[in-house]
Design an enzyme around this catalytic site. Structure first.
Site, PDB file in Angstrom:
ATOM      1  N   ASN A  77       0.829  -1.194   0.000  1.00 45.44           N
ATOM      2  CA  ASN A  77       0.000   0.000   0.000  1.00 45.44           C
ATOM      3  C   ASN A  77       0.869   1.252   0.000  1.00 45.44           C
ATOM      4  O   ASN A  77       2.070   1.197   0.318  1.00 45.44           O
ATOM      5  CB  ASN A  77      -0.916   0.027   1.228  1.00 45.44           C
ATOM      6  CG  ASN A  77      -1.970  -1.058   1.193  1.00 45.44           C
ATOM      7  OD1 ASN A  77      -2.596  -1.298   0.166  1.00 45.44           O
ATOM      8  ND2 ASN A  77      -2.175  -1.720   2.331  1.00 45.44           N
ATOM      9  N   CYS A  86      -4.389  -6.937  -5.189  1.00 40.37           N
ATOM     10  CA  CYS A  86      -4.871  -5.715  -5.829  1.00 40.37           C
ATOM     11  C   CYS A  86      -5.298  -6.081  -7.244  1.00 40.37           C
ATOM     12  O   CYS A  86      -4.463  -6.441  -8.075  1.00 40.37           O
ATOM     13  CB  CYS A  86      -3.790  -4.646  -5.850  1.00 40.37           C
ATOM     14  SG  CYS A  86      -4.294  -3.140  -6.709  1.00 40.37           S
ATOM     15  N   ASN A  88      -6.590  -4.274  -9.772  1.00 44.54           N
ATOM     16  CA  ASN A  88      -6.048  -3.403 -10.817  1.00 44.54           C
ATOM     17  C   ASN A  88      -4.547  -3.617 -10.955  1.00 44.54           C
ATOM     18  O   ASN A  88      -3.993  -3.598 -12.058  1.00 44.54           O
ATOM     19  CB  ASN A  88      -6.340  -1.937 -10.483  1.00 44.54           C
ATOM     20  CG  ASN A  88      -7.811  -1.593 -10.610  1.00 44.54           C
ATOM     21  OD1 ASN A  88      -8.503  -2.073 -11.500  1.00 44.54           O
ATOM     22  ND2 ASN A  88      -8.290  -0.759  -9.708  1.00 44.54           N
ATOM     23  N   CYS A 242     -10.586   0.508  -7.518  1.00 44.82           N
ATOM     24  CA  CYS A 242     -10.094  -0.635  -6.744  1.00 44.82           C
ATOM     25  C   CYS A 242     -10.663  -1.890  -7.388  1.00 44.82           C
ATOM     26  O   CYS A 242     -11.891  -2.072  -7.415  1.00 44.82           O
ATOM     27  CB  CYS A 242     -10.510  -0.533  -5.280  1.00 44.82           C
ATOM     28  SG  CYS A 242     -10.019  -1.971  -4.280  1.00 44.82           S
ATOM     29  N   GLY A 243      -9.794  -2.752  -7.907  1.00 43.18           N
ATOM     30  CA  GLY A 243     -10.257  -3.931  -8.620  1.00 43.18           C
ATOM     31  C   GLY A 243     -10.929  -4.953  -7.732  1.00 43.18           C
ATOM     32  O   GLY A 243     -12.035  -5.427  -8.028  1.00 43.18           O
TER      33      GLY A 243
END
Length: 306
Positions: A77, A86, A88, A242-243
């Site tokens: 992060n 994550c 994306n 956010c994927g």
């Protein structure tokens, strides 16, 4: 230049990518926070270390290697804390490997990518919006509702800008999410995500909070749905996309829709549009990936050198 860095994004969820194929770099949380700082560093919602699974020095990477994933996405992060997954970021990671000639993604076949949230399989697909961007479909694997849901919710979320606490559903996508349904676009816009939402009960390792509005879908197909979303990511704040959060949002929306609810969702985020497919045993995320450019970092910027 002491580090090979690249800037990339997926629907404006942006990342600093560090090529560390043989695991020579030791990046501290302070290094990550500096690189992701939008004034003092390069700027990004997170940092992705691109490393071979065999050399990552991470227990989950050895499991990924055994499952056939040559490459591991070591994701941090923006504040330097470690994140499990994550959605994306996985697409940007795969696009980086493809563009740099580090892996081949054959049409019709998938590329296994190691993450702390398990191995994800990535496939190149056409741009669903009709454009010319590089799009990738990620098999996000299994998910679950980790808490018992009563009366359509398992928690309450208090948010600056919204008058009262709202019911929400927790979704585990390999990383934690809490999804809140709002009444309409005005309420979605009113949410002040410069401040961290208060979630009750408080998740043990924190949570990403998604705010959604289920929109009218005029194509006449009951299998498709559409929603708008904003997200507050743990360790980052509000991001443009956010994927894993889009997947969690679609799963919660389908739960609220009831039996026979849509299984293919278009999710419209501030940074762009993605698609989420809900299957019998898992969920898949499709969306764009962009590499912005390479960065020559000045010597001495980081605490460690290769």
């Amino acid at each position: 230049m002491t580090h090979a860095l690249t800037k990339g994004h997926g629907t404006a969820n942006d990342f600093v990518l560090l090529l560390d194929a043989t695991g020579e770099h030791e990046i501290t949380p302070e290094d990550v926070a500096l690189l992701c700082d939008r004034r003092r560093g390069i700027g990004g919602d997170g940092l992705i270390r691109v490393v071979r699974s065999a050399d990552a020095g991470i227990p989950e990477a050895l499991e990924a290697l055994a499952a056939g994933a040559e490459w591991f996405m070591d994701y941090r992060n923006g504040d330097g804390s470690i994140a499990e997954m994550c959605g994306n970021g996985v697409r940007v990671f795969a696009h980086y490997l493809f563009e740099r000639g580090l892996a081949d993604i054959v049409p019709g076949a998938s590329l296994p990518v190691g993450t702390r949230g398990g191995v994800k399989h990535v496939t190149r697909v056409p741009d669903a919006t009709g454009g010319n961007e590089a799009w990738y479909r990620v098999d996000m694997g299994r998910w679950e509702f980790p808490r018992s849901i009563a009366d359509g919710a398992d928690s309450l979320v208090s948010t600056a800008g919204i008058d009262v606490a709202r019911p929400a559903i927790s979704v585990d996508m390999g990383n934690p999410h809490t999804v809140v349904a709002l009444a309409g676009a005005a309420e979605l816009a009113a949410a002040d995500l410069t401040r961290t939402p208060e979630v009750d009960p408080v998740p043990g390792s924190g949570t990403n909070v998604e705010y959604i509005v289920i929109e009218a879908d005029h194509d006449g197909d009951p299998a498709t749905g559409r929603l708008a979303m904003r997200v507050h990511e743990r360790g980052v704040g509000e991001t443009q996309s956010c994927g894993t959060g889009a997947c969690a949002a679609a799963l919660a929306a389908r739960f609220w829709a009831g039996h026979g609810g849509p299984t293919l969702w278009t999710v419209v985020l501030p940074g762009g549009t993605v698609e989420v497919e809900i299957g019998e045993t898992g969920v898949a995320l499709s969306g764009p990936a962009v590499l912005v450019g390479d960065i020559a970092l000045a010597p001495g910027m980081l605490s460690t050198a290769p």
